[in-house]
Design a protein around this motif. Structure first.
Motif, PDB file in Angstrom:
ATOM      1  N   ILE A   1     -11.312  14.197   5.901  1.00  0.00           N
ATOM      2  CA  ILE A   1     -11.148  14.127   4.440  1.00  0.00           C
ATOM      3  C   ILE A   1     -11.497  15.486   3.826  1.00  0.00           C
TER       4      ILE A   1
ATOM      5  N   MET B   1       0.820  -1.205   0.000  1.00  0.00           N
ATOM      6  CA  MET B   1       0.000   0.000   0.000  1.00  0.00           C
ATOM      7  C   MET B   1       0.863   1.267   0.000  1.00  0.00           C
ATOM      8  N   LYS B   2       1.877   1.278  -0.887  1.00  0.00           N
ATOM      9  CA  LYS B   2       2.688   2.487  -1.038  1.00  0.00           C
ATOM     10  C   LYS B   2       2.665   2.881  -2.505  1.00  0.00           C
ATOM     11  N   PRO B   3       2.654   4.186  -2.777  1.00  0.00           N
ATOM     12  CA  PRO B   3       2.646   4.617  -4.182  1.00  0.00           C
ATOM     13  C   PRO B   3       3.914   4.187  -4.904  1.00  0.00           C
TER      14      PRO B   3
ATOM     15  N   PRO C   1       6.914   5.102  -7.684  1.00  0.00           N
ATOM     16  CA  PRO C   1       7.657   6.367  -7.763  1.00  0.00           C
ATOM     17  C   PRO C   1       7.054   7.340  -8.781  1.00  0.00           C
ATOM     18  N   PHE C   2       7.116   8.602  -8.435  1.00  0.00           N
ATOM     19  CA  PHE C   2       6.704   9.656  -9.364  1.00  0.00           C
ATOM     20  C   PHE C   2       7.464  10.911  -8.994  1.00  0.00           C
ATOM     21  N   ASP C   3       7.462  11.867  -9.912  1.00  0.00           N
ATOM     22  CA  ASP C   3       8.056  13.164  -9.633  1.00  0.00           C
ATOM     23  C   ASP C   3       6.958  14.113  -9.166  1.00  0.00           C
TER      24      ASP C   3
ATOM     25  N   ASN D   1      -1.805   4.804  -3.543  1.00  0.00           N
ATOM     26  CA  ASN D   1      -1.433   3.821  -2.520  1.00  0.00           C
ATOM     27  C   ASN D   1      -1.738   2.404  -2.985  1.00  0.00           C
ATOM     28  N   MET D   2      -2.872   2.244  -3.652  1.00  0.00           N
ATOM     29  CA  MET D   2      -3.259   0.917  -4.135  1.00  0.00           C
ATOM     30  C   MET D   2      -2.672   0.630  -5.514  1.00  0.00           C
TER      31      MET D   2
ATOM     32  N   GLY E   1      -6.273  18.205  -3.439  1.00  0.00           N
ATOM     33  CA  GLY E   1      -6.357  17.704  -2.067  1.00  0.00           C
ATOM     34  C   GLY E   1      -5.839  16.279  -1.933  1.00  0.00           C
TER      35      GLY E   1
ATOM     36  N   ILE F   1      -4.681   9.991  -3.893  1.00  0.00           N
ATOM     37  CA  ILE F   1      -3.651   9.299  -3.102  1.00  0.00           C
ATOM     38  C   ILE F   1      -4.073   7.873  -2.713  1.00  0.00           C
ATOM     39  N   PRO F   2      -5.353   7.625  -2.372  1.00  0.00           N
ATOM     40  CA  PRO F   2      -5.736   6.212  -2.205  1.00  0.00           C
ATOM     41  C   PRO F   2      -5.461   5.385  -3.464  1.00  0.00           C
TER      42      PRO F   2
ATOM     43  N   LEU G   1      -2.611  17.190  -8.928  1.00  0.00           N
ATOM     44  CA  LEU G   1      -2.839  16.860  -7.526  1.00  0.00           C
ATOM     45  C   LEU G   1      -3.378  18.104  -6.832  1.00  0.00           C
TER      46      LEU G   1
ATOM     47  N   GLN H   1      -7.470  13.456  -1.932  1.00  0.00           N
ATOM     48  CA  GLN H   1      -8.219  12.498  -1.121  1.00  0.00           C
ATOM     49  C   GLN H   1      -8.849  11.370  -1.942  1.00  0.00           C
TER      50      GLN H   1
END
Lengths: 287, 176
Positions: free
Chosen positions: A107, A1-3, A5-7, A42-43, A33, A38-39, A31, A35
């Protein structure tokens, strides 16, 4: 559950933000907020190469009413800030009421109004509210500015008129139809995604309903406005007959999806129950 | 005079950014991966493991911290987004050896926890409520607490703790 890599860039001007989004090498994504985004990061449902954080662009942070009485909400305005703004509470209570149903306070403290509109989850509250309030959307890209109506803005599930190299810079709400409003939805637990929901706006003149707007969320890939029900209510007081007529018309007009949360029949019946409650509440608010 | 909290470079290609921020009153300068979540920065880099990580998609509320005095999900916030902000975590509420503040004492007095996993999140949201200009009403409290899941017990003692803390910070209010 971690993103993955991105800049990341946080431009200080809209011009710079648009230039960054035009990056052909890396898949760039706006990007605000975060909300919803980012989920998904993460997934790892989303794997963008570059995030362009637009919350530090000064021209996107405005919330104000212009000389024509239209409410402007900039792309960086957080949902909690919009719902608490005195001008929103006074002139567009349906917007504040819809925001109160989004996720949880923690949120809404970070999520933005425009972010939720561009994300366009079919169960989301703000697309339905923006259609009921006949909002207009300002989109900026390499080709310049354009304005899109709510009817044209929402394209399909998670899809809007905003292209990959464009930014929704603000949403503009014309004066609300009247004092009558309600936002109601069915959720299993507070803060969940709605199985189905409804936004109602109306005015009362000489004890009759005018400018009635009925829009459902969670009833298909797009927010569903029901003009049949609206025109059936136009010009008459809200009595039992008017309620039943509008409810029947809405039931006939809706073709809701079935999924793990609810069957299509359950959604239709739920939508009708909500419409009864919402019309009653909106009408009582005008008294 | 800010403290450096760098991390040894990782092998996976990634993008790094410099950030300056203040955590529990401590000014910090750090090189972080763009993708580093605030929750992981706090726990992994700063060893502030009082912030707990549950669902990592914004549902459970365990990771809630204050960013510029506002409760947010640290698992739905990138560290790079927090440049220039003041972060407060559970570790920042009480100094070692000093008595507990009103909120933590209220959770203790009312046994507002069982296993304690969800507690730091509840306490941070309650801290923001205790600092609000006006005493929030019961509906508002319920709405704020709905953003936190407790899987052990129930919310009765937690609500009692919130009421006690608010009685102390805002004077007596309505009770159920």
């Amino acid at each position: 559950m971690k993103p993955g890599p991105f800049d990341y860039e946080a431009p200080a001007s809209l011009t710079e933000a648009v230039r960054l989004l035009a990056d052909q090498e890396r898949e760039a994504k706006v990007l605000a907020g975060g909300q919803s985004l980012i989920p998904m990061l993460n997934m790892r449902l989303a794997r963008p190469g570059l995030l362009v954080d637009i919350t530090r662009v000064p021209e996107l942070s405005g919330l104000y009413v212009d000389e024509a009485g239209h409410l402007h909400v900039g792309a960086a305005v957080r949902q909690a800030a919009a719902a608490a703004a005195p001008e929103v509470r006074a002139g567009w209570p349906l917007l504040a009421g819809a925001i109160a149903h989004i996720g949880h306070p923690q949120i809404r403290n970070r999520g933005t109004v425009c972010g939720s509109l561009v994300h366009h989850d079919p169960a989301a509250e703000l697309p339905a509210a923006s259609l009921a309030l006949e909002a207009r959307f300002t989109i900026v890209g390499p080709g310049g500015n354009r304005t899109v109506t709510a009817e044209d803005f929402f394209v399909s599930t998670f899809q809007t008129a905003v292209g990959p190299d464009e930014i929704l810079t603000e949403v503009v709400f014309p004066p609300a139809p009247g004092d009558g409003w309600s936002f109601a939805e069915h959720v299993q637990r507070r803060g969940d995604f709605a199985a189905v929901g409804v936004a109602v706006a109306l005015a009362r003149r000489q004890n009759a309903m005018h400018r009635v707007r009925v829009v459902f969320c969670g009833a298909g890939p797009l927010p569903v406005r029901v003009p049949e029900a609206e025109s059936a209510l136009e010009g008459r007081p809200l009595d039992a007959e008017a309620l039943e007529g509008a409810t029947a018309l809405a039931g006939a007009a809706l073709d809701p999806p079935k999924d793990v949360h609810a069957s299509a029949e359950w959604r239709r019946e739920g939508a009708q129950t909500l419409l009864r409650q919402a019309l009653t509440e909106a009408w009582e608010r005008t008294a | 005079m800010s403290e450096r909290v760098d991390h040894p470079p990782l092998t996976e290609p990634t993008a790094w950014r410099g950030v300056e921020l203040v955590v529990n009153g401590r000014p910090l300068t750090a090189q972080v991966e763009s993708r580093l979540l605030l929750s992981d920065f706090l726990r992994g880099r700063l060893r502030l493991t009082g912030t707990h990580v549950g669902c990592e998609h914004g549902v459970c509320g365990a990771c809630t911290v204050l960013v510029d005095d506002v409760p947010v999900r640290s698992c739905l916030t990138l560290t790079v987004q927090c440049a220039g902000t003041h972060i407060r975590t559970i570790e920042g509420l009480t100094t070692a050896g000093k008595p507990l503040g009103a909120v933590q004492r209220a959770f203790h007095d009312n046994h507002g926890m069982q296993c304690g996993f969800c507690t730091p999140g509840f306490v941070m949201t309650c801290t923001a409520l205790s600092e609000a200009a006006e005493r929030p009403d019961e509906d508002h409290i319920a709405d704020e607490l709905s953003g936190h899941l407790c899987r052990c017990t129930g919310y009765r003692n937690i609500r009692a703790a919130v009421r006690q803390a608010l009685d102390e910070t805002h004077g007596k209010g309505q009770t159920e």
